[in-house]
Scaffold this active site. Structure first.
Site, PDB file in Angstrom:
ATOM      1  N   PHE A   1       0.813  -1.215   0.000  1.00  0.00           N
ATOM      2  CA  PHE A   1       0.000   0.000   0.000  1.00  0.00           C
ATOM      3  C   PHE A   1       0.846   1.264   0.000  1.00  0.00           C
ATOM      4  CE2 PHE A   1      -2.168  -3.325   2.553  1.00  0.00           C
ATOM      5  CZ  PHE A   1      -3.059  -3.737   1.578  1.00  0.00           C
TER       6      PHE A   1
ATOM      7  N   THR B   1      -1.767  -8.272  -5.654  1.00  0.00           N
ATOM      8  CA  THR B   1      -2.661  -7.704  -6.653  1.00  0.00           C
ATOM      9  C   THR B   1      -3.014  -8.669  -7.776  1.00  0.00           C
ATOM     10  OG1 THR B   1      -0.712  -6.829  -7.754  1.00  0.00           O
ATOM     11  CG2 THR B   1      -1.855  -5.360  -6.262  1.00  0.00           C
TER      12      THR B   1
ATOM     13  N   ARG C   1      -8.140  -1.023 -20.832  1.00  0.00           N
ATOM     14  CA  ARG C   1      -8.502  -2.429 -20.945  1.00  0.00           C
ATOM     15  C   ARG C   1      -8.327  -3.140 -19.602  1.00  0.00           C
ATOM     16  NH1 ARG C   1      -4.439  -6.514 -23.700  1.00  0.00           N
ATOM     17  NH2 ARG C   1      -5.470  -8.491 -23.227  1.00  0.00           N
ATOM     18  N   ILE C   2      -9.289  -3.968 -19.267  1.00  0.00           N
ATOM     19  CA  ILE C   2      -9.204  -4.766 -18.046  1.00  0.00           C
ATOM     20  C   ILE C   2      -8.705  -6.148 -18.432  1.00  0.00           C
ATOM     21  CG2 ILE C   2     -10.526  -5.759 -16.145  1.00  0.00           C
ATOM     22  CD1 ILE C   2     -10.047  -2.649 -16.109  1.00  0.00           C
TER      23      ILE C   2
ATOM     24  N   GLY D   1      -3.748   2.218 -15.204  1.00  0.00           N
ATOM     25  CA  GLY D   1      -3.610   1.622 -13.871  1.00  0.00           C
ATOM     26  C   GLY D   1      -4.939   1.579 -13.149  1.00  0.00           C
TER      27      GLY D   1
ATOM     28  N   GLU E   1      -5.054   1.741  -7.304  1.00  0.00           N
ATOM     29  CA  GLU E   1      -5.305   2.785  -6.319  1.00  0.00           C
ATOM     30  C   GLU E   1      -6.560   3.594  -6.605  1.00  0.00           C
ATOM     31  OE1 GLU E   1      -1.047   3.965  -4.662  1.00  0.00           O
ATOM     32  OE2 GLU E   1      -1.182   4.132  -6.815  1.00  0.00           O
TER      33      GLU E   1
END
Lengths: 717, 334
Positions: free
Chosen positions: A229, A457, A607-608, A681, A684
């Protein structure tokens, strides 16, 4: 080949097979424990380590009298002072001595027996009390300290409504479950570190330069990192201490921070004081935005929380002024924490927008639509891609926003006041250069290598997906090796940058591997290849199928490898991710503890790659945002000059009972500018916009406007 | 952390004799509080006498209709005990509002009652604290005191007692059975805890070496009972304010009641003024508020805990409103 894929490292983590930094064994392992300063500023006037040295099993006690000398580190951000180099203390919790013993218990006992005399110096820990604030010099990728576009005074003069308000956010600590740990081994002139880090190359740069070791004599590994984090992004004194004492003593040495030490050893999100001016016409057009931010830095180094960065890009407005100032205080250096900058900053802007909406009598979503920015209003550049309007529409539909009554206090269920609020999320896209290598073995295994980190992640899961997509094989055929400075270089796992940066490099490496296979098989590198098990299908006009073992035997090789790399090029696009967050809260009339009942969040992030791990990231971000909104606060006792309640009972993180239904969605998107794989990104972004959505919902429920985080029941009583 | 000796007790008398004879010895049961303190340097005993094997985990009926709870009964077991759930639901409710499942599986009944304050200064061995180090001062008085006491505090200590169970036990009029070197004595839980005064080191009236072996409950109070806990986090947090309440109504009038505040004082705070104000009265909204105000008249707030006064009032009124269930409203009586 990309798509929803469960985490490949899930079973290893759940069963304990995944090994973290402090879990590696060595026959000659010794344990280090830190003695830290109880005062925030002092000169150490006397040292007595004799009692500590008499504890059975104690190998050595180091203080500034006998610690090895260090050089100033270069090449990566270092957040501390060089440890044990002088007799000065600059913050409570600063390491002032280190005990090394055969067993951890012996080291911990001896810690209590080290006697240090301090001559305290005056110390200010309250950033609001610091008179001499400074203009910071932030890293270039964060933008300048101050910006100005347009004529602010003119914008204010033509407005019908001008909101002037002050907002504040609390100091917060990252609090990953894995406390930071470093295991250092010095053998045959080579230093090997197993470290809980978000950036093995950062650790490598700092340690090799501080210890004046050639780069090839230092290797840093991080197979798994138990959450970061941001706390494990910069390099901190404990890592340097472990390295320097391993070299001094030889063999293996482990240093694990205690939970209390984790509150003073690797930064924190600084508290902020933010002043907003938001001017609008009666029709709801913004005419001026001014966002002035103040946050603490340390007395020995600089960190600036860029809270006004979001205000530079969030809304179309002819006049935008932003400033950042820092106030030096006697604490460890603040550091990025999920989500830095926009995380605290968008709280102020998005509550201000809600206030102006109330003042104008315009629906808060409608006001945002009227001020939607088609281009970056500060730089004037077009956005790389921006799907925020679709986020608003889909979020509102899922939430049922159209049914929201305008008046505060108008939704009620028995003793529960119900409120609906929303906010925009904006986050700058961070990108780092990355390299990767892909190797195909004769048995069909594809090994992808990149020196990045897995911090929870999903990196182990999605990088093979990207390589498999290029090679046409199932992702199970691909494994990723990471967390090692002997592997191709990448940036740190921070700033939500890994998927887009390392993923682009992995894709490039896989493409290079495919081209090499095509060349070896048919002489034409442009032929299309498809891998399935040990069968390689090459289409070059005709379709040919090769068995890898036969092909490689014919070529006289065991494997075929290729490298690829990616770096962010300068370009003329403004790159941000976006989202719309909708919150419902309930506040009891008599016992007004605010509770979140549901959150809906829709994101525009390119894009995911893997919807499952992406959803996990955003879900975690929303939980993180609930903590920021309602619970998380590190309180400083300014008389003692220290954080109090340095544990997970006093520092309140949300528990399951605080987390309601979370509805997360993404808009379909491919960003051709931000990366080589269409992605921006995400990690966050999920924690941005949650706190203002909740604060705005609390206002809708109760009519009370709370401008400081976290919102506590006493604000509503 | 310093080295310590560890001994498993096989009988209560010798355990008591051992600890009583050594000022640096301590009893160990579930360890959920003491082991933390060992790690933090808050407690540094030279000898731990583990009383886990004393088979003190029986829950038995007493001839007078009451219940005897072995001191070693785990919090989870006590909360789930059918007799407790049926006849002393206040205990179950209080226990289940505290800690986490894992902690409740380990923590014992007596250990819960004797847990120490969660004051952040007390738990930081490098900070001053009169409770931990007499004469070193109390930084909470002028420091971070949001969780601290508004009733019965002293200039030397403003800590609160953290136990939910203790507040419920006081409301149930429970009695601790205490074994000391000179034999057994009985201490009402309501009288077990001390106010800090000028000696905050002592949380209770127990002497060093005395061991709680059981807690006895009188026959059920009857009526309705409720444990209400107000906290920032929805679970796994200590009370800002809690109320343990039991109310017996008759003909629209409060026949008898027990009211105890948690989170407000160095001990569970029996709200005797509020009880007196309501006993024999109709529980109108005005009467409930007046009773709460009567109890909180002597509240003394610090810089960060002023909200506890209205919060305590609202919590008490809210619980009493629920327990009396509009019984005083004429239309309901008709």
């Amino acid at each position: 080949m990309t798509g929803a894929r469960p985490r490949v490292d899930g079973p290893a983590k759940v069963t304990g097979a995944a090994r973290y930094a402090a879990e590696w064994r060595a026959a000659d392992l010794r344990h280090a424990a830190l003695v830290t300063s109880p005062v925030p500023a002092a000169t150490i006037t006397a040292v007595d380590t004799s009692a500590a040295e008499r504890v059975p099993g104690v190998v050595a006690v180091f203080t500034h009298h006998n610690a090895p000398r260090l050089r100033p580190p270069v090449g990566a951000p270092y957040g501390g002072r060089l440890p044990l180099q002088d007799n000065r203390v600059h913050y409570e919790g600063e390491p002032v001595a280190v005990v090394v013993a055969e067993r951890l218990e012996q080291a911990r006992e001896a810690v209590g027996l080290v006697r240090l005399d301090y001559a305290p110096l005056s110390a200010e820990t309250d950033f609001r009390a610091v008179a001499d604030t400074a203009v910071p010099t932030p890293p270039a990728r964060w933008g300048p300290a101050d910006t100005t576009v347009g004529d602010l005074a003119a914008g204010i003069a033509e407005a019908d409504v001008v909101l002037r308000a002050e907002y504040s956010t609390a100091a917060r600590h990252h609090s990953p479950i894995e406390t930071s740990a470093t295991q250092a081994e010095w053998r045959d002139g080579v230093l090997t570190l197993r470290d809980a880090t978000q950036g093995v190359f950062n650790v490598h740069a700092v340690v090799s330069s501080a210890l004046d070791l050639p780069a090839d004599r230092v290797r840093v590994l991080a197979e798994y990192t138990g959450g970061g984090f941001g706390s494990k992004g910069y390099v901190w004194p404990h890592q340097v201490i472990a390295a320097m004492l391993a070299r001094e003593l030889g063999g293996a040495l482990r240093l694990v921070l205690t939970r209390a030490q984790s509150f003073t050893s690797h930064g924190y999100q600084p508290p902020t004081r933010q002043r907003l001016v938001l001017a609008a016409t009666a029709e709801g057009r913004f005419t001026a935005i001014r966002h002035d931010s103040l946050s603490p830095t340390s007395t020995y180094g600089e960190y600036v929380e860029m809270t006004a960065n979001g205000s530079r890009v969030a809304y179309a407005c002819p006049a935008i002024t932003t400033t950042h100032r820092v106030a030096p205080v006697a604490t460890v250096l603040p550091t990025p924490m999920r989500a830095p900058h926009e995380g605290p900053g968008m709280f102020a802007l998005e509550v201000a927008v809600d206030e102006v909406a109330c003042e104008l009598g315009i629906d808060p979503l409608e006001l945002r639509l009227r001020n939607h920015a088609e281009v970056d209003p500060t730089s004037g550049k077009p956005f790389s891609t921006k799907g925020l309007l679709a986020c608003y529409a889909e979020g509102a539909r899922r939430f049922g926003w159209a049914d929201r009554p305008r008046a505060t206090g108008s939704l009620r269920e028995g003793d529960q006041l119900i409120g609906w609020g929303m906010a925009t999320a904006v986050m700058a896209t961070m990108r780092f250069p990355a390299a990767a290598r892909a190797r195909l073995h004769a048995d069909g295994r594809v090994v992808v290598e990149a020196g990045c980190q897995e911090i929870g992640t999903g990196t182990y899961t999605i990088m093979p997906q990207l390589a498999a997509e290029v090679l046409g094989c199932p992702p199970e055929q691909v494994v990723l090796r990471l967390g090692d400075t002997a592997l191709p270089r990448t940036g740190m796992t921070a700033g939500s940058s890994t998927t887009l940066s390392v993923g682009s490099a992995v894709t490039a490496a896989a493409e290079a591997l495919a081209a090499r296979l095509a060349l070896l098989a048919t002489g034409d590198p442009t032929a299309a290849v498809r891998l399935d098990g040990i069968e390689l299908t090459v289409k070059n006009g005709a379709v040919e199928v090769f068995r890898l073992d036969e092909l490689f035997a014919r070529l006289g090789v065991d494997s075929v490898a290729a490298g690829g790399s990616w770096e962010p090029r300068e370009n003329q696009r403004s790159m941000h991710t976006f989202g719309a967050v909708f919150a419902e809260v309930a506040v009891d009339v008599d016992l007004p503890v605010p509770r979140v009942r549901r959150l809906v969040a829709v994101y525009s992030a390119g894009r995911i790659v893997n919807p499952l791990t992406a959803r996990g990231q955003m879900t975690g971000g929303l939980v993180w945002g609930i903590g920021q909104a309602l619970l998380e606060k590190s309180t400083t006792d300014h008389r003692l000059g220290r954080f109090v309640d340095k544990n997970l009972a006093g520092y309140r993180l949300p528990v399951n009972a605080d987390v309601p239904d979370l509805d997360v969605a993404f808009v379909e998107e491919y960003d051709p500018h931000a990366s080589g794989i269409g992605a921006r990104g995400i990690g966050e972004l999920g924690s941005v916009g949650v706190a203002p959505a909740i604060a705005n919902a609390v206002h809708h429920a109760t009519g009370k406007r709370v401008r400081s985080l976290p919102i506590a029941l006493e604000d509503l009583l | 952390m310093k080295p310590f000796a560890y001994r498993r007790a096989t009988d209560a008398r010798s355990a008591v004799a051992t600890v009583a004879a050594d000022p640096d010895a301590a009893f160990l049961a579930g360890g959920t509080n003491l082991v933390d303190h060992l790690k933090l340097g808050v407690a540094c005993p030279s000898l731990l006498v583990d009383v886990s094997d004393l088979a003190a985990d029986l829950v038995e009926h007493l001839p007078d209709g009451g219940l005897r709870i072995g001191a070693g009964t785990r919090n989870s077991d006590l909360a789930a005990h059918p007799v407790v759930r049926a006849h002393y639901p206040l205990l179950s409710e209080a226990l289940l509002s505290g800690a986490s499942g894992q902690l409740r599986n380990a923590a014992t009944t007596a250990g819960n009652l004797l847990q120490r304050t969660r004051c952040g200064y007390f738990r930081d061995a490098t900070a001053p604290c009169n409770k931990r180090e007499p004469g070193s001062g109390c930084p909470a008085v002028a420091g971070h005191n949001r969780h601290h006491a508004i009733l019965g505090a002293s200039p030397d200590c403003v800590a609160t007692h953290p136990s939910d169970l203790a507040a419920a036990m006081v409301a149930l009029d429970a009695t601790a059975v205490v074994l000391g070197p000179d034999g057994e004595r009985r201490v009402p839980i309501g009288g077990l805890y001390r106010l800090p005064g000028d000696d905050p080191t002592r949380d209770t009236v127990l002497a060093h070496g005395e061991l709680i072996t059981a807690v006895e409950l009188p026959a059920p109070f009857g009526g309705r009972a409720r444990y209400r806990k107000v906290r920032d986090r929805a679970s796994f947090a200590f009370a800002l304010v809690s109320v343990a309440a039991a109310v017996r109504m008759h003909d629209g009038v409060v026949e008898d009641l027990r009211l105890v505040f948690g989170g407000l004082a160095h001990r569970p705070w029996r709200a005797a003024h509020a009880e007196d104000a309501l006993r024999g009265s109709a529980p109108t909204e005005v009467a409930l508020r007046a009773a709460a105000d009567a109890e909180l008249l002597d509240a003394r707030t610090l810089s960060g805990n002023g909200f506890k006064v209205p919060l305590a009032r609202n919590t008490l009124v809210s619980v009493l409103r629920e327990l009396t269930d509009g019984a005083a409203e004429p239309e309901d009586d008709a």
